[in-house]
Design a protein around this motif. Structure first.
Motif, short mmCIF file in Angstrom:
data_model
loop_
_atom_site.label_atom_id
_atom_site.label_comp_id
_atom_site.label_asym_id
_atom_site.label_seq_id
_atom_site.Cartn_x
_atom_site.Cartn_y
_atom_site.Cartn_z
N GLU A 164 0.54 7.16 5.03
CA GLU A 164 -0.86 6.78 5.16
C GLU A 164 -1.79 7.99 5.16
N LYS A 166 0.84 -1.20 0.00
CA LYS A 166 0.00 0.00 0.00
C LYS A 166 0.87 1.24 0.00
N SER A 196 -4.79 5.29 4.17
CA SER A 196 -4.55 4.09 4.98
C SER A 196 -5.27 2.86 4.45
N ARG A 197 -6.28 3.02 3.60
CA ARG A 197 -7.00 1.88 3.03
C ARG A 197 -6.79 1.79 1.52
#
Length: 195
Positions: A148, A55, A168-169
């Motif tokens: 993030e 990510k 963050s996602r």
């Protein structure tokens, strides 16, 4: 994460070595001896940790945003005016020097007929950061997309615009604007989801 080949070897060997508690051992059909690969390749890595690293890695540059995103925006008026909701699409399209962001959708506000809405910005790389310009080329703000989250602000006297980006996602992300001024007092939360 600096060396993707080391990361790939760590992922490849993780299931076999995790069962042995992360011990160094000979593995695979070629009987690769211990020490043939860097130590990282023989460490047990949990899949959730790999996802977190990926990510972050995807957020390292402007190109990660290119494409089409579903967009939902909730507008909360803190001065007693009507709240709103915008549903639509956001497209980051390549253009000389960066990405043209174009948002289109339907804006619904309590007590008013639905309206078609559109706006555009230009995003460009500025070192490791992303610089955001208004459609007419005027500077808006910069932010660092690698973590993030990120924060930025813009003074447009007499108003103040502050944004918090949440990655963050990733690849889902949000931008929350808090706007204050003599005639403005609202929060705008936009959720972006890849299409």
């Amino acid at each position: 994460m600096a060396d993707l080949s080391v990361w790939m070897r760590a992922v490849w060997f993780w299931p076999r070595l995790y069962a042995r508690g992360g011990e160094r051992a000979s593995v695979g059909a070629g009987a690769i001896s211990s020490g043939a690969l860097p130590p990282l390749a023989f460490q047990a890595i949990h899949p959730q940790d790999i996802c977190k690293q990926m990510k972050g890695a995807r957020m390292r540059d402007l190109v990660a945003f290119e494409g089409t995103w579903a967009m939902e925006r909730e507008i909360t008026d803190h001065s007693g005016g009507p709240d709103g909701r915008l549903t639509g699409r956001c497209v980051f399209a390549p253009e000389a020097g960066g990405l043209r962001l174009t948002e289109t959708g339907v804006l619904e506000m309590a007590g008013l007929a639905p309206m078609q809405a559109e706006r555009s910005y230009f995003w460009r790389a500025q070192g490791a950061e992303i610089a955001v310009d208004f459609a007419d080329g005027r500077f808006f703000h910069t932010f660092d997309p690698r973590g993030e989250g990120a924060e930025a602000g813009h003074d447009c006297a007499p108003d103040r615009y502050d944004v918090t980006y949440d990655f963050s996602r990733w690849p889902e992300w949000t931008a929350t604007w808090r706007v204050r001024g003599p005639r403005k007092d609202y929060t705008s939360l936009t959720r972006y989801t890849p299409v």
